[in-house]
Each structure stands twice: as C-alpha cells, then as structure tokens.
Design a protein around this motif. Sequence first.
Motif, PDB file in Angstrom:
ATOM      1  N   GLY A   1      10.278 -11.521  -1.272  1.00 38.57           N
ATOM      2  CA  GLY A   1       9.213 -12.221  -0.582  1.00 38.57           C
ATOM      3  C   GLY A   1       7.865 -11.833  -1.135  1.00 38.57           C
ATOM      4  N   THR A   2       6.851 -12.631  -0.793  1.00 33.52           N
ATOM      5  CA  THR A   2       5.481 -12.348  -1.189  1.00 33.52           C
ATOM      6  C   THR A   2       4.564 -12.775  -0.062  1.00 33.52           C
ATOM      7  OG1 THR A   2       3.866 -12.589  -2.992  1.00 33.52           O
ATOM      8  CG2 THR A   2       5.023 -14.577  -2.280  1.00 33.52           C
ATOM      9  N   ALA A   3       3.322 -12.328  -0.108  1.00 29.79           N
ATOM     10  CA  ALA A   3       2.331 -12.673   0.905  1.00 29.79           C
ATOM     11  C   ALA A   3       1.173 -13.398   0.248  1.00 29.79           C
ATOM     12  CB  ALA A   3       1.827 -11.416   1.615  1.00 29.79           C
ATOM     13  N   GLY A   4       0.577 -14.326   0.982  1.00 35.41           N
ATOM     14  CA  GLY A   4      -0.519 -15.092   0.427  1.00 35.41           C
ATOM     15  C   GLY A   4      -1.778 -14.284   0.215  1.00 35.41           C
ATOM     16  N   SER A   5      -1.922 -13.194   0.965  1.00 36.36           N
ATOM     17  CA  SER A   5      -3.102 -12.351   0.839  1.00 36.36           C
ATOM     18  C   SER A   5      -2.770 -10.965   1.350  1.00 36.36           C
ATOM     19  CB  SER A   5      -4.270 -12.925   1.646  1.00 36.36           C
ATOM     20  OG  SER A   5      -4.020 -12.780   3.037  1.00 36.36           O
ATOM     21  N   ALA A   6      -3.669 -10.020   1.117  1.00 37.93           N
ATOM     22  CA  ALA A   6      -3.467  -8.656   1.619  1.00 37.93           C
ATOM     23  C   ALA A   6      -3.365  -8.642   3.136  1.00 37.93           C
ATOM     24  CB  ALA A   6      -4.619  -7.764   1.160  1.00 37.93           C
ATOM     25  N   MET A   7      -4.101  -9.534   3.791  1.00 37.63           N
ATOM     26  CA  MET A   7      -4.070  -9.583   5.252  1.00 37.63           C
ATOM     27  C   MET A   7      -2.712 -10.023   5.787  1.00 37.63           C
ATOM     28  SD  MET A   7      -7.856 -11.184   5.857  1.00 37.63           S
ATOM     29  CE  MET A   7      -7.744 -12.164   4.358  1.00 37.63           C
TER      30      MET A   7
ATOM     31  N   GLY B   1      -4.710  -1.843  -3.370  1.00 40.37           N
ATOM     32  CA  GLY B   1      -5.484  -1.028  -2.442  1.00 40.37           C
ATOM     33  C   GLY B   1      -5.741  -1.751  -1.133  1.00 40.37           C
ATOM     34  N   MET B   2      -6.060  -3.043  -1.208  1.00 38.31           N
ATOM     35  CA  MET B   2      -6.280  -3.822   0.015  1.00 38.31           C
ATOM     36  C   MET B   2      -4.997  -3.942   0.823  1.00 38.31           C
ATOM     37  SD  MET B   2      -8.831  -6.930  -0.985  1.00 38.31           S
ATOM     38  CE  MET B   2     -10.530  -6.642  -1.523  1.00 38.31           C
ATOM     39  N   VAL B   3      -3.891  -4.187   0.131  1.00 28.89           N
ATOM     40  CA  VAL B   3      -2.606  -4.270   0.831  1.00 28.89           C
ATOM     41  C   VAL B   3      -2.326  -2.963   1.573  1.00 28.89           C
ATOM     42  CG1 VAL B   3      -0.090  -4.338   0.483  1.00 28.89           C
ATOM     43  CG2 VAL B   3      -1.560  -6.019  -0.641  1.00 28.89           C
ATOM     44  N   GLY B   4      -2.542  -1.847   0.893  1.00 30.53           N
ATOM     45  CA  GLY B   4      -2.310  -0.555   1.535  1.00 30.53           C
ATOM     46  C   GLY B   4      -3.175  -0.362   2.763  1.00 30.53           C
ATOM     47  N   THR B   5      -4.431  -0.801   2.693  1.00 28.37           N
ATOM     48  CA  THR B   5      -5.347  -0.658   3.832  1.00 28.37           C
ATOM     49  C   THR B   5      -4.855  -1.455   5.031  1.00 28.37           C
ATOM     50  OG1 THR B   5      -7.260  -0.281   2.405  1.00 28.37           O
ATOM     51  CG2 THR B   5      -7.705  -1.062   4.623  1.00 28.37           C
ATOM     52  N   PHE B   6      -4.446  -2.693   4.804  1.00 32.75           N
ATOM     53  CA  PHE B   6      -3.981  -3.524   5.912  1.00 32.75           C
ATOM     54  C   PHE B   6      -2.633  -3.039   6.454  1.00 32.75           C
ATOM     55  CE2 PHE B   6      -7.242  -6.429   4.445  1.00 32.75           C
ATOM     56  CZ  PHE B   6      -7.708  -6.966   5.632  1.00 32.75           C
ATOM     57  N   LEU B   7      -1.789  -2.519   5.586  1.00 39.87           N
ATOM     58  CA  LEU B   7      -0.517  -1.970   6.064  1.00 39.87           C
ATOM     59  C   LEU B   7      -0.754  -0.751   6.949  1.00 39.87           C
ATOM     60  CD1 LEU B   7       1.716  -2.224   2.858  1.00 39.87           C
ATOM     61  CD2 LEU B   7       1.974  -3.549   4.964  1.00 39.87           C
ATOM     62  N   ARG B   8      -1.657   0.120   6.527  1.00 40.10           N
ATOM     63  CA  ARG B   8      -1.960   1.311   7.341  1.00 40.10           C
ATOM     64  C   ARG B   8      -2.553   0.911   8.685  1.00 40.10           C
ATOM     65  NH1 ARG B   8      -3.702   2.990   2.103  1.00 40.10           N
ATOM     66  NH2 ARG B   8      -2.302   4.587   1.247  1.00 40.10           N
ATOM     67  N   ALA B   9      -3.422  -0.104   8.674  1.00 39.57           N
ATOM     68  CA  ALA B   9      -4.022  -0.567   9.922  1.00 39.57           C
ATOM     69  C   ALA B   9      -2.963  -1.122  10.867  1.00 39.57           C
ATOM     70  CB  ALA B   9      -5.074  -1.637   9.637  1.00 39.57           C
ATOM     71  N   ALA B  10      -1.892  -1.663  10.297  1.00 40.68           N
ATOM     72  CA  ALA B  10      -0.806  -2.206  11.115  1.00 40.68           C
ATOM     73  C   ALA B  10       0.209  -1.138  11.523  1.00 40.68           C
ATOM     74  CB  ALA B  10      -0.084  -3.318  10.346  1.00 40.68           C
ATOM     75  N   GLY B  11      -0.018   0.109  11.115  1.00 38.12           N
ATOM     76  CA  GLY B  11       0.831   1.200  11.569  1.00 38.12           C
ATOM     77  C   GLY B  11       1.861   1.700  10.581  1.00 38.12           C
ATOM     78  N   TRP B  12       1.898   1.137   9.376  1.00 34.52           N
ATOM     79  CA  TRP B  12       2.890   1.575   8.398  1.00 34.52           C
ATOM     80  C   TRP B  12       2.471   2.884   7.736  1.00 34.52           C
ATOM     81  CZ3 TRP B  12       7.475  -0.736   8.207  1.00 34.52           C
ATOM     82  CH2 TRP B  12       7.580  -2.049   8.695  1.00 34.52           C
ATOM     83  N   ALA B  13       3.442   3.736   7.465  1.00 37.27           N
ATOM     84  CA  ALA B  13       3.215   4.957   6.686  1.00 37.27           C
ATOM     85  C   ALA B  13       3.336   4.562   5.216  1.00 37.27           C
ATOM     86  CB  ALA B  13       4.240   6.025   7.045  1.00 37.27           C
ATOM     87  N   VAL B  14       2.201   4.448   4.541  1.00 39.14           N
ATOM     88  CA  VAL B  14       2.165   3.901   3.181  1.00 39.14           C
ATOM     89  C   VAL B  14       2.213   5.019   2.149  1.00 39.14           C
ATOM     90  CG1 VAL B  14       0.833   2.527   1.543  1.00 39.14           C
ATOM     91  CG2 VAL B  14       0.866   1.895   3.965  1.00 39.14           C
ATOM     92  N   ILE B  15       3.154   4.891   1.232  1.00 37.73           N
ATOM     93  CA  ILE B  15       3.256   5.804   0.094  1.00 37.73           C
ATOM     94  C   ILE B  15       2.782   5.030  -1.130  1.00 37.73           C
ATOM     95  CG2 ILE B  15       4.815   7.200  -1.312  1.00 37.73           C
ATOM     96  CD1 ILE B  15       6.663   7.077   1.312  1.00 37.73           C
TER      97      ILE B  15
END
Length: 236
Positions: free
Chosen positions: A210-216, A121-135
């Motif tokens: 790949g992976t990310a260290g955090s949702a941000m 859920g956090m990942v989705g929130t940050f992706l949307r804030a960055a402009g991605w269309a999240v499914i």
Amino acid sequence: MAAPMPDMTGEGTTLQKLVAEVLRRINDADRDGASRLVDQWAAVHGYGDAIAEILEPVLRTVGDRWEREAISLAQGFVAGKVAEDILNKALAAAPKGVFGEVKGPVVIGNIEDDYHSLGRGMVGTFLRAAGWAVIDMGNDVSPAEFVDRAVETGARVIGVSAMMFVTARGIRGVRDELDRRGLSGRIMLAVGGAVFKVRPELVAEVGGDGTAGSAMDAPVLFKSLWERSLDAGGEQ
C-alpha cells in the motif's frame, strides 16, 4: 531582521490569508515565524483546529510544489520542521489519551542510494503524532537491514521511501527479502515518495502492500496494514 509578526487571530483574518502567510514565511526559510503564526491561531482555536485548517493545507501545498520541483530543499526542510514543531506542541498540550493509545513499532527509511529524507521525515512526524513508535533508519538502507530491524523490534509494518524511479526499483529487494524469509503477510510493506504519485502502478511492481497520498495520510495506511498483518496471524 525577521519580519514583524502580524496579528492573525482577529475577525478580519481568513484561514486563506493565514495559510498564505505561513507559506510565505516558509518560502523565506522563517521557521520560527511560520510556527508562531500557527501558534497564534492555536491559542484561540486549539491545536487540533490549527493542524486541520492550517498545517494540513500548508503541507499539501508544499508537497505539490516539491513534486513540481517548485520549492527548494531548504524550504522543504523548513516546512518539515514547522510541522514537527506544531505536532509536538499539540501532543504536549493534549490531555492524555486524546491522540489514542501508544501503538506498536514501525520501521521507516529510504531505500539504498536514496537520500531524499524530507518526505520520510514528515511521515515519521505524523506517525509519531498518531501514537506509533517510529524506528527511523535514515537514508540508504538495504533490504536486509529493513527486515532485520523489523524482526528485531517486532514491527509489523516497514515503510520504505524513494523519490526517483531509479532508486524506487530497489524497494523490490525488500519484498524479495520478506518472501525469502517467509515473512510476507506478517510484515507489511508500505511504499512512498514522489515517484509513486507519478507512477501509481509502481506500487505493485515493487511489491508494496500500500501507499499513502501524503504524509498526513500515512497513519491511516499504517493502521490498515498493521491490522492486515494481525489478520494474517502467526509470529514473526
């Protein structure tokens, strides 16, 4: 009764004190109180500063506590909702174009038998804030369902989350499905969850790109993977 709201915008208030107070409100499951504190700071300094100086340190601390099982599910849920509240307000307050152009669709979800939705859920929130269309496909998603949805929507990145090792191994099925359909390279596989921080070698074991260290950090990862997909060429 909710605790009284302190004035956290004066000169005597340090960012460290404010972050600590927001964390205390989250620990008390006081979503509204935590959000209002960040709003107070944003009213003076702007939401960009509030996100960088308050929200990000708060979420990193929450993430660390989550991995150590030092925070409850309810507290984690509140933290995620506070992040969603603030990011949505930042998006609404920002002049058009500040957060960049709208980016292509990406698919996210938890792998089969995994129901730990907080991180996703956090990942989705940050992706949307960055402009991605999240499914967001939710929990307990099969490899075939992930790939089917990516093909259907034209997504070039699939993000799969798992919290435990026993469920994370199921992500290998997404890689196998991409390979079987000849889509590896054109659809990239991002993986994440607490287990990948404890066992970083698992990224390669399950076939992650790949992976990310955090949702941000997720928006940077997804941008990189999308560009790699474009470099690979071809149509899905």
